[in-house]
Design a protein around this motif. Structure first.
Motif, PDB file in Angstrom:
ATOM      1  N   TYR A 195       0.816  -1.212   0.000  1.00  0.00           N
ATOM      2  CA  TYR A 195       0.000   0.000   0.000  1.00  0.00           C
ATOM      3  C   TYR A 195       0.852   1.267   0.000  1.00  0.00           C
ATOM      4  N   HIS A 196       2.095   1.160  -0.429  1.00  0.00           N
ATOM      5  CA  HIS A 196       2.980   2.323  -0.413  1.00  0.00           C
ATOM      6  C   HIS A 196       2.647   3.276  -1.563  1.00  0.00           C
ATOM      7  N   ILE A 197       2.670   4.588  -1.263  1.00  0.00           N
ATOM      8  CA  ILE A 197       2.411   5.608  -2.278  1.00  0.00           C
ATOM      9  C   ILE A 197       3.446   6.722  -2.159  1.00  0.00           C
ATOM     10  N   SER A 198       3.648   7.438  -3.263  1.00  0.00           N
ATOM     11  CA  SER A 198       4.531   8.601  -3.285  1.00  0.00           C
ATOM     12  C   SER A 198       3.742   9.781  -3.830  1.00  0.00           C
ATOM     13  N   ASN A 202       2.252  20.458  -4.739  1.00  0.00           N
ATOM     14  CA  ASN A 202       2.351  21.681  -5.541  1.00  0.00           C
ATOM     15  C   ASN A 202       3.414  22.634  -5.017  1.00  0.00           C
ATOM     16  N   ASP A 203       3.790  22.495  -3.754  1.00  0.00           N
ATOM     17  CA  ASP A 203       4.796  23.402  -3.182  1.00  0.00           C
ATOM     18  C   ASP A 203       6.220  22.877  -3.370  1.00  0.00           C
ATOM     19  N   GLY A 204       6.385  21.746  -4.082  1.00  0.00           N
ATOM     20  CA  GLY A 204       7.717  21.249  -4.391  1.00  0.00           C
ATOM     21  C   GLY A 204       8.208  20.121  -3.505  1.00  0.00           C
ATOM     22  N   PHE A 205       7.496  19.806  -2.432  1.00  0.00           N
ATOM     23  CA  PHE A 205       7.906  18.718  -1.554  1.00  0.00           C
ATOM     24  C   PHE A 205       7.400  17.382  -2.105  1.00  0.00           C
ATOM     25  N   GLU A 206       8.032  16.308  -1.650  1.00  0.00           N
ATOM     26  CA  GLU A 206       7.606  14.951  -1.984  1.00  0.00           C
ATOM     27  C   GLU A 206       7.261  14.244  -0.681  1.00  0.00           C
ATOM     28  N   VAL A 207       6.227  13.416  -0.715  1.00  0.00           N
ATOM     29  CA  VAL A 207       5.782  12.701   0.484  1.00  0.00           C
ATOM     30  C   VAL A 207       5.820  11.202   0.225  1.00  0.00           C
ATOM     31  N   SER A 208       6.434  10.471   1.149  1.00  0.00           N
ATOM     32  CA  SER A 208       6.448   9.011   1.097  1.00  0.00           C
ATOM     33  C   SER A 208       5.541   8.507   2.205  1.00  0.00           C
ATOM     34  N   ALA A 209       4.549   7.682   1.856  1.00  0.00           N
ATOM     35  CA  ALA A 209       3.565   7.261   2.865  1.00  0.00           C
ATOM     36  C   ALA A 209       3.017   5.883   2.541  1.00  0.00           C
ATOM     37  N   THR A 210       2.263   5.351   3.489  1.00  0.00           N
ATOM     38  CA  THR A 210       1.543   4.107   3.281  1.00  0.00           C
ATOM     39  C   THR A 210       0.061   4.387   3.472  1.00  0.00           C
ATOM     40  N   LEU A 211      -0.774   3.784   2.642  1.00  0.00           N
ATOM     41  CA  LEU A 211      -2.215   4.028   2.714  1.00  0.00           C
ATOM     42  C   LEU A 211      -2.816   3.578   4.042  1.00  0.00           C
ATOM     43  N   ARG A 212      -2.102   2.736   4.768  1.00  0.00           N
ATOM     44  CA  ARG A 212      -2.618   2.238   6.055  1.00  0.00           C
ATOM     45  C   ARG A 212      -2.732   3.357   7.083  1.00  0.00           C
ATOM     46  N   PHE A 214      -2.152   6.848   5.924  1.00  0.00           N
ATOM     47  CA  PHE A 214      -2.012   8.072   5.127  1.00  0.00           C
ATOM     48  C   PHE A 214      -2.888   9.219   5.631  1.00  0.00           C
ATOM     49  N   SER A 215      -4.185   8.975   5.819  1.00  0.00           N
ATOM     50  CA  SER A 215      -5.094  10.059   6.195  1.00  0.00           C
ATOM     51  C   SER A 215      -4.789  10.603   7.587  1.00  0.00           C
ATOM     52  N   GLN A 216      -4.405   9.718   8.517  1.00  0.00           N
ATOM     53  CA  GLN A 216      -4.118  10.161   9.890  1.00  0.00           C
ATOM     54  C   GLN A 216      -2.883  11.051   9.940  1.00  0.00           C
ATOM     55  N   LYS A 217      -1.892  10.765   9.091  1.00  0.00           N
ATOM     56  CA  LYS A 217      -0.641  11.527   9.127  1.00  0.00           C
ATOM     57  C   LYS A 217      -0.643  12.714   8.176  1.00  0.00           C
ATOM     58  N   MET A 218      -1.314  12.564   7.026  1.00  0.00           N
ATOM     59  CA  MET A 218      -1.303  13.634   6.028  1.00  0.00           C
ATOM     60  C   MET A 218      -2.058  14.868   6.511  1.00  0.00           C
ATOM     61  N   ILE A 219      -2.969  14.691   7.443  1.00  0.00           N
ATOM     62  CA  ILE A 219      -3.731  15.835   7.954  1.00  0.00           C
ATOM     63  C   ILE A 219      -2.820  16.834   8.665  1.00  0.00           C
ATOM     64  N   HIS A 220      -1.639  16.367   9.084  1.00  0.00           N
ATOM     65  CA  HIS A 220      -0.685  17.256   9.765  1.00  0.00           C
ATOM     66  C   HIS A 220       0.295  17.900   8.784  1.00  0.00           C
ATOM     67  N   ASP A 237       8.871  11.874   4.962  1.00  0.00           N
ATOM     68  CA  ASP A 237       8.557  10.458   5.135  1.00  0.00           C
ATOM     69  C   ASP A 237       7.512  10.305   6.243  1.00  0.00           C
ATOM     70  N   LEU A 238       6.331   9.774   5.876  1.00  0.00           N
ATOM     71  CA  LEU A 238       5.246   9.579   6.841  1.00  0.00           C
ATOM     72  C   LEU A 238       4.955   8.102   7.096  1.00  0.00           C
ATOM     73  N   GLU A 239       5.856   7.241   6.669  1.00  0.00           N
ATOM     74  CA  GLU A 239       5.606   5.803   6.830  1.00  0.00           C
ATOM     75  C   GLU A 239       5.683   5.388   8.301  1.00  0.00           C
ATOM     76  N   VAL A 240       6.814   5.648   8.920  1.00  0.00           N
ATOM     77  CA  VAL A 240       6.996   5.346  10.340  1.00  0.00           C
ATOM     78  C   VAL A 240       7.415   6.652  11.006  1.00  0.00           C
ATOM     79  N   GLY A 241       6.523   7.205  11.803  1.00  0.00           N
ATOM     80  CA  GLY A 241       6.821   8.511  12.373  1.00  0.00           C
ATOM     81  C   GLY A 241       6.734   9.560  11.271  1.00  0.00           C
ATOM     82  N   SER A 242       7.468  10.648  11.425  1.00  0.00           N
ATOM     83  CA  SER A 242       7.518  11.710  10.424  1.00  0.00           C
ATOM     84  C   SER A 242       8.898  12.331  10.454  1.00  0.00           C
ATOM     85  N   TYR A 243       9.595  12.297   9.309  1.00  0.00           N
ATOM     86  CA  TYR A 243      10.893  12.973   9.267  1.00  0.00           C
ATOM     87  C   TYR A 243      11.148  13.485   7.856  1.00  0.00           C
ATOM     88  N   PHE A 244      12.075  14.453   7.771  1.00  0.00           N
ATOM     89  CA  PHE A 244      12.349  15.142   6.516  1.00  0.00           C
ATOM     90  C   PHE A 244      13.761  14.849   6.038  1.00  0.00           C
TER      91      PHE A 244
END
Length: 256
Positions: A195-198, A202-212, A214-220, A237-244
């Motif tokens: 369920y991994h997505i990339s 629009n602001d130039g950043f890239e996000v790495s996440a898992t759909l499991r 995604f909604s809980q972490k992307m809201i932040h 990276d929003l897969e495990v925790g959140s880091y840049f």
């Protein structure tokens, strides 16, 4: 006896006859009125006056008025007294993009059809086409277009199935401001996470996440980027925790 006087029977007979005559006349008038109403009703139901004159369609965006009316089987020759509202609604709901339908009769000869369609949540990029993705996870292959949609995420490598449905559910829970900030969503499953997505923002950043999650972490996301240097782009990276991780750092590690 009237006012203490005795009234002869022969004097009362004319009054009784008059009362009976009036009652009989009233009954006759009532029967004649009912008879003419019945004749008028029969004539109306058999005449063009009882045919459907106007068919109004509301709430449709995906389907045209003609497509909805064609599915309803209603025409200007349909008798408004024989309109089966529930059956027509069920027939219209057989259209894959219609969530629900309601049919109302507005006398004397108007039918109003109100439909509720599945919403377009995103667009799937396939070769040169953009295919609408509905909120039930279905693809509108017959509505594809080569025009780039505005203010809708563009999906890559997705197909109908669990991953797409999970993504749609997640997107529906996010605020509009976050949805509008997403440019592209790529389905990038791995051996450990199907369920991994990339995401490309629009602001130039890239996000790495898992759909499991995604909604809980992307809201932040707005809070996360407010703490970052806007001139220094990278991967969140929003897969495990959140880091840049800045793009320069990622490229340096790849070179090593």
């Amino acid at each position: 006896m009237e006012n203490g006087k005795i009234v002869a029977l022969e004097d009362r007979i004319p009054k009784l006859k008059e009362q009976r005559r009036r009652k009989a006349n009233r009954r006759l008038v009532i029967l004649l009125v009912l008879f003419f109403i019945m004749i008028a009703a029969i004539a109306y139901t058999q005449s063009p006056l009882s045919h459907v004159k106007t068919i109004m369609v509301k709430g449709n965006e995906v389907y045209t008025n003609k497509e909805i009316i064609r599915k309803s089987s209603l025409t200007n020759h349909s008798n408004i007294w024989k309109v089966n509202q529930k059956k027509i609604a069920r027939d219209i709901e057989k259209l894959s993009e219609v969530k629900s339908a309601e049919v109302m009769v507005h006398w004397p000869n108007t039918i109003v059809i109100t439909v509720k369609e599945f919403k377009r949540i995103a667009y799937l990029k396939k070769e040169q086409d953009y295919i609408p993705v509905m909120d039930n996870g279905k693809l509108l292959n017959n509505k594809k277009s080569q025009i780039i949609p505005v203010n809708s995420p563009i999906l890559f490598e997705f197909k109908e199935g669990p991953a797409l449905i999970e993504l749609i559910k997640s997107l529906e829970t996010l605020p509009a401001e976050i949805i509008n900030s997403i440019s592209e969503i790529h389905y990038t499953p791995t051996k450990t996470d199907p369920y991994h997505i990339s995401l490309f923002m629009n602001d130039g950043f890239e996000v790495s996440a898992t759909l499991r999650s995604f909604s809980q972490k992307m809201i932040h996301y707005p809070s996360i980027i407010s703490q970052l240097d806007p001139n220094k782009k990278g991967i969140i990276d929003l897969e495990v925790g959140s880091y840049f991780k800045a793009f320069e750092e990622a490229e340096g590690k790849e070179g090593e």
